[in-house]
Design a protein around this motif. Sequence first.
Motif, PDB file in Angstrom:
ATOM      1  N   ARG A  99      39.472  44.122  46.959  1.00 48.41           N
ATOM      2  CA  ARG A  99      40.661  43.282  47.001  1.00 48.41           C
ATOM      3  C   ARG A  99      41.729  43.860  46.091  1.00 48.41           C
ATOM      4  O   ARG A  99      41.430  44.390  45.022  1.00 48.41           O
ATOM      5  N   ASN A 100      42.979  43.694  46.491  1.00 46.62           N
ATOM      6  CA  ASN A 100      44.081  44.072  45.627  1.00 46.62           C
ATOM      7  C   ASN A 100      43.993  43.271  44.339  1.00 46.62           C
ATOM      8  O   ASN A 100      43.697  42.079  44.352  1.00 46.62           O
ATOM      9  N   SER A 101      44.225  43.904  43.217  1.00 49.48           N
ATOM     10  CA  SER A 101      44.064  43.248  41.914  1.00 49.48           C
ATOM     11  C   SER A 101      44.945  42.022  41.760  1.00 49.48           C
ATOM     12  O   SER A 101      44.595  41.079  41.066  1.00 49.48           O
ATOM     13  N   GLU A 102      46.098  42.020  42.392  1.00 47.11           N
ATOM     14  CA  GLU A 102      47.051  40.935  42.161  1.00 47.11           C
ATOM     15  C   GLU A 102      47.205  40.010  43.357  1.00 47.11           C
ATOM     16  O   GLU A 102      47.841  38.976  43.260  1.00 47.11           O
ATOM     17  N   GLY A 103      46.646  40.377  44.489  1.00 44.62           N
ATOM     18  CA  GLY A 103      46.862  39.559  45.678  1.00 44.62           C
ATOM     19  C   GLY A 103      45.592  39.272  46.428  1.00 44.62           C
ATOM     20  O   GLY A 103      44.490  39.449  45.936  1.00 44.62           O
ATOM     21  N   ARG A 104      45.750  38.833  47.664  1.00 42.57           N
ATOM     22  CA  ARG A 104      44.606  38.442  48.480  1.00 42.57           C
ATOM     23  C   ARG A 104      44.359  39.399  49.642  1.00 42.57           C
ATOM     24  O   ARG A 104      43.474  39.163  50.438  1.00 42.57           O
ATOM     25  N   GLU A 105      45.143  40.438  49.739  1.00 41.27           N
ATOM     26  CA  GLU A 105      44.941  41.372  50.838  1.00 41.27           C
ATOM     27  C   GLU A 105      43.635  42.114  50.669  1.00 41.27           C
ATOM     28  O   GLU A 105      43.197  42.395  49.565  1.00 41.27           O
ATOM     29  N   ARG A 106      43.024  42.440  51.785  1.00 42.73           N
ATOM     30  CA  ARG A 106      41.745  43.151  51.755  1.00 42.73           C
ATOM     31  C   ARG A 106      41.986  44.631  51.990  1.00 42.73           C
ATOM     32  O   ARG A 106      42.840  45.019  52.763  1.00 42.73           O
ATOM     33  N   HIS A 107      41.205  45.414  51.320  1.00 38.18           N
ATOM     34  CA  HIS A 107      41.307  46.868  51.443  1.00 38.18           C
ATOM     35  C   HIS A 107      39.911  47.441  51.592  1.00 38.18           C
ATOM     36  O   HIS A 107      38.969  46.973  50.977  1.00 38.18           O
ATOM     37  N   VAL A 108      39.796  48.465  52.401  1.00 42.22           N
ATOM     38  CA  VAL A 108      38.549  49.198  52.494  1.00 42.22           C
ATOM     39  C   VAL A 108      38.718  50.485  51.714  1.00 42.22           C
ATOM     40  O   VAL A 108      39.596  51.298  52.000  1.00 42.22           O
ATOM     41  N   HIS A 109      37.900  50.651  50.701  1.00 40.08           N
ATOM     42  CA  HIS A 109      38.019  51.795  49.802  1.00 40.08           C
ATOM     43  C   HIS A 109      37.649  53.081  50.526  1.00 40.08           C
ATOM     44  O   HIS A 109      36.647  53.139  51.230  1.00 40.08           O
ATOM     45  N   HIS A 115      41.089  53.127  41.034  1.00 37.47           N
ATOM     46  CA  HIS A 115      40.296  51.923  40.791  1.00 37.47           C
ATOM     47  C   HIS A 115      41.119  50.791  40.200  1.00 37.47           C
ATOM     48  O   HIS A 115      40.868  49.621  40.473  1.00 37.47           O
ATOM     49  N   GLY A 116      42.090  51.125  39.361  1.00 39.44           N
ATOM     50  CA  GLY A 116      42.848  50.095  38.689  1.00 39.44           C
ATOM     51  C   GLY A 116      43.687  49.242  39.609  1.00 39.44           C
ATOM     52  O   GLY A 116      44.184  48.187  39.218  1.00 39.44           O
ATOM     53  N   ASP A 117      43.844  49.665  40.855  1.00 33.47           N
ATOM     54  CA  ASP A 117      44.621  48.897  41.825  1.00 33.47           C
ATOM     55  C   ASP A 117      43.811  47.756  42.436  1.00 33.47           C
ATOM     56  O   ASP A 117      44.353  46.974  43.212  1.00 33.47           O
ATOM     57  N   TYR A 118      42.536  47.685  42.113  1.00 37.37           N
ATOM     58  CA  TYR A 118      41.655  46.749  42.789  1.00 37.37           C
ATOM     59  C   TYR A 118      40.907  45.848  41.808  1.00 37.37           C
ATOM     60  O   TYR A 118      40.659  46.208  40.666  1.00 37.37           O
ATOM     61  N   ASP A 119      40.533  44.680  42.313  1.00 36.67           N
ATOM     62  CA  ASP A 119      39.715  43.734  41.568  1.00 36.67           C
ATOM     63  C   ASP A 119      38.292  44.300  41.501  1.00 36.67           C
ATOM     64  O   ASP A 119      37.649  44.501  42.529  1.00 36.67           O
ATOM     65  N   PRO A 120      37.771  44.543  40.293  1.00 35.04           N
ATOM     66  CA  PRO A 120      36.456  45.183  40.184  1.00 35.04           C
ATOM     67  C   PRO A 120      35.258  44.238  40.284  1.00 35.04           C
ATOM     68  O   PRO A 120      34.122  44.704  40.247  1.00 35.04           O
ATOM     69  N   HIS A 121      35.470  42.933  40.442  1.00 39.01           N
ATOM     70  CA  HIS A 121      34.354  41.979  40.444  1.00 39.01           C
ATOM     71  C   HIS A 121      33.663  41.951  41.817  1.00 39.01           C
ATOM     72  O   HIS A 121      33.432  40.884  42.408  1.00 39.01           O
ATOM     73  N   ILE A 122      33.320  43.133  42.301  1.00 38.30           N
ATOM     74  CA  ILE A 122      32.857  43.293  43.676  1.00 38.30           C
ATOM     75  C   ILE A 122      31.514  42.633  43.933  1.00 38.30           C
ATOM     76  O   ILE A 122      31.185  42.306  45.079  1.00 38.30           O
TER      77      ILE A 122
END
Length: 305
Positions: A99-109, A115-122
Amino acid sequence: MTSSFCTSAESPKVLASIKPLQLIAQAVTEGVTHTEVLLPPGSSPHSHSLKPSDARKLRSADVIFWVGPAMETFLPKMLASAKGIKAVSAMDMHGIRLRNSEGRERHVHDNTEHHGDYDPHIWLSTNNARVIAREMARVLISVDKVNQSHYLRNLDLFLNSMDQTDLRNGQKVEQAGKQPFFVFHNAYGYLQEQYGLEVAGYFTLNPEQQPGARHLVSLKGQLDKAGTTCIFREPQFLPAYIERLTEGLSVKVGVLDPLAENIQSGPQSYARFINQLVDNITSCIQGAAKMISSADQTDAHQVAK
């Protein structure tokens, strides 16, 4: 290292950086080896400093599973100097959903993003947990072919348990109703997406830092507007500003522990961890609903009088 495992009866020494990854790994390694955890209870992966005992544990491991530098900021330097250890970052696993760190959009890595662009609580997504378990099994088989059948059998059991977990928790959320609630820090987006929960807001983006005045003012307005609602703190952090912001408000306070500190490691422990989070959320939501219903009945009785 690979050849020694293939020709030796000795099982690999497996280490996980944080407790939730240990729970997934233990499900895969059950009956073969015990997965150790690096981070001691009460520590935050955002700010932990490695002690000599941690360094010794790291050096003695054959395989370590960690989230990535966006989470365990203390690990990259140590891993760079570690010899003979296979380090596997979960955020780099193929198929992990970020997930984007600041929003709700989904991303496939795709292994090219920062890494810092994403929420790490995977690990708070059971879909991600499935991906992690599969990759753990693949890595362990690559270094320990002798126990391949054990790893594959354990993996099947884990995947089946995730199906049961999702069915159970989907029903729990549906029964409780999707009432918005507030969390301590911005860590629960994956759980929210997994089960259709509604996080209304969070007290802080980074649990290690005091939130800014503008954010606290905005949050206070959200809490005032929400009326009777649930807020969740975390056992690792007890900031005074939560009490200040909720003073005089009609709130139920619950606890969510994203690091699973009170869950004992075992083959079913990750499922228990996720179930506990959902149980705590739905129980609080149902309690808040009863408070609202009771208040409505009191108002109706007063009007009738």
